[in-house]
Every structure is written in C-alpha cells, then in structure tokens.
Design a protein around this motif. Sequence first.
Motif, PDB file in Angstrom:
ATOM      1  N   ASP A   1       2.051 -13.946  -3.875  1.00  0.00           N
ATOM      2  CA  ASP A   1       0.449 -13.777  -3.799  1.00  0.00           C
ATOM      3  C   ASP A   1       0.262 -14.939  -2.656  1.00  0.00           C
ATOM      4  O   ASP A   1      -0.734 -14.691  -2.018  1.00  0.00           O
ATOM      5  CB  ASP A   1      -0.127 -14.165  -5.152  1.00  0.00           C
TER       6      ASP A   1
ATOM      7  N   GLU B   1      -1.888 -14.282   0.962  1.00  0.00           N
ATOM      8  CA  GLU B   1      -3.184 -14.898   1.095  1.00  0.00           C
ATOM      9  C   GLU B   1      -3.012 -15.645   2.401  1.00  0.00           C
ATOM     10  O   GLU B   1      -4.009 -15.637   2.991  1.00  0.00           O
ATOM     11  CB  GLU B   1      -3.500 -15.831  -0.196  1.00  0.00           C
TER      12      GLU B   1
ATOM     13  N   ASP C   1      -3.056  -5.833   8.751  1.00  0.00           N
ATOM     14  CA  ASP C   1      -2.970  -4.713   7.833  1.00  0.00           C
ATOM     15  C   ASP C   1      -1.798  -4.217   7.429  1.00  0.00           C
ATOM     16  O   ASP C   1      -1.534  -3.532   6.278  1.00  0.00           O
ATOM     17  CB  ASP C   1      -3.463  -3.309   8.809  1.00  0.00           C
ATOM     18  N   LYS C   2      -0.486  -4.579   8.097  1.00  0.00           N
ATOM     19  CA  LYS C   2       0.885  -4.383   7.366  1.00  0.00           C
ATOM     20  C   LYS C   2       1.583  -5.679   7.945  1.00  0.00           C
ATOM     21  O   LYS C   2       1.532  -6.426   8.902  1.00  0.00           O
ATOM     22  CB  LYS C   2       1.418  -3.346   8.088  1.00  0.00           C
TER      23      LYS C   2
ATOM     24  N   SER D   1       2.116  -2.986   3.290  1.00  0.00           N
ATOM     25  CA  SER D   1       0.798  -2.981   3.481  1.00  0.00           C
ATOM     26  C   SER D   1       0.300  -4.458   2.737  1.00  0.00           C
ATOM     27  O   SER D   1       0.944  -4.673   1.614  1.00  0.00           O
ATOM     28  CB  SER D   1      -0.050  -1.757   2.812  1.00  0.00           C
TER      29      SER D   1
ATOM     30  N   ASP E   1      -2.156  -4.751   1.015  1.00  0.00           N
ATOM     31  CA  ASP E   1      -2.845  -4.087  -0.538  1.00  0.00           C
ATOM     32  C   ASP E   1      -1.653  -3.972  -1.541  1.00  0.00           C
ATOM     33  O   ASP E   1      -2.077  -3.841  -2.256  1.00  0.00           O
ATOM     34  CB  ASP E   1      -3.411  -2.735  -0.036  1.00  0.00           C
ATOM     35  N   GLU E   2      -0.515  -3.828  -1.006  1.00  0.00           N
ATOM     36  CA  GLU E   2       0.627  -3.669  -1.968  1.00  0.00           C
ATOM     37  C   GLU E   2       1.022  -4.944  -2.804  1.00  0.00           C
ATOM     38  O   GLU E   2       0.618  -6.173  -2.268  1.00  0.00           O
ATOM     39  CB  GLU E   2       1.907  -3.226  -1.333  1.00  0.00           C
ATOM     40  N   SER E   3       1.093  -4.922  -4.177  1.00  0.00           N
ATOM     41  CA  SER E   3       1.409  -5.694  -5.165  1.00  0.00           C
ATOM     42  C   SER E   3       2.696  -6.216  -5.235  1.00  0.00           C
ATOM     43  O   SER E   3       3.512  -5.603  -4.366  1.00  0.00           O
ATOM     44  CB  SER E   3       0.931  -5.327  -6.516  1.00  0.00           C
TER      45      SER E   3
END
Length: 197
Positions: free
Chosen positions: A133, A137, A147-148, A179, A181-183
Amino acid sequence: PFGQPWVSEGNHRIMVASALGEPSVLAEVRYFSGGQLKVTSKWNPKQLLILKEGSVTRSRYFLRDTNDVSGDLKRGFSCYAGAWHKTEADAKDQQVYVPALSSPKQDPKTKLWCSDPELGLSSYEFHDRRSFDVAIETLIGSEGATDKIAVFVSSDYDLGAGADGEDVFRVGKFLFYASVDESYDDISRRLGEVNHG
C-alpha cells in the motif's frame, strides 16, 4: 524423528510462502538426541550457519513505473530527467557542479549519458500488505497519473538507496504489469500464478 528433519510448527506459513512464491521462510532448527552430530545433508549445523550469515540473498518484489521494461533492464540504472546529456564530456562537466554517486553512464538504447546515475533501477519493494500500500501510494504521488506499474523480482538490490530514498535493484526479472487499482490480494494471487504456473 530418527535423524530425519521434519516441521513441527509452521506448516501453514510454509504453504502461504510457497503460494506467494517466497524462496525462503524464517525457521528455527532444533536437534534432539545428538541429531546434529549425525546429519550430513543441508540440515548440517555448519551449512545452516552459512545461510544465516547471508550468503544467500532473499529475492524481493519491486514496483516500478515504466513503459519500457526491456530498456530499463538493459540499462540497469535510473536517471532523473535533468541529468541526461548528449556526450560523456557534458555529463562529466555536470559532475563538477553536482557531485554524483558514480561516474557517468550511458543508456545503451538512447546513447545519452547520465551525469547522476542511481545505483540501480529506482523502485519500491513490497513484501506484505502494508509495504504494498505504501509503495502504490508513493508511486501515484510521485509519478502523477500512473495507470499501470511493472512488477519485478530481484535478489540484487539495496533498500532505501535511491536518490529520493526509494529502493533500487540491479538485476531483475519482469513478472507482469499491474493496474494501480489492483489490491495486494490481487497481486499476491498473480504472483502465485507466475511462480507456480
């Protein structure tokens, strides 16, 4: 029992580490009834001490914002935008005014010279949810509209050795693009597929 090694605790940790592609796990080795005197395999106490002293470096995963994975790996170092020069002489002249960690290096693809090369490719190491994380960030905050991101694995690295405190790796293997957005769970699953697929 009877001179053979076995796991008495930690079977689940071993299974999770294996699923995530971790090459090693921390372990405590105990011998009973003089077992350390009889064992001749890799479980010999002298062999384990070599491992403990660090002759084996643990591979780590890294996130890097790049659209040129092969160029990055071929170059092997990062350079900030203002440090690129057309000639080696210009790069050396710049080092008179701005001291660098190493001598100028040339990008084999563009043929430009960097007057302030980093000690590897700047990136962000992760090994658990929290470090992942923080890496995401930081990448989004420092790189702008990312974006990637590229996911690498390397055992030749220095954590915190980048010019801005980021991590660097020198020899790495590109695994996949992800991405932002992937966790962490998504990435962990994909790492498991790569390592066991």
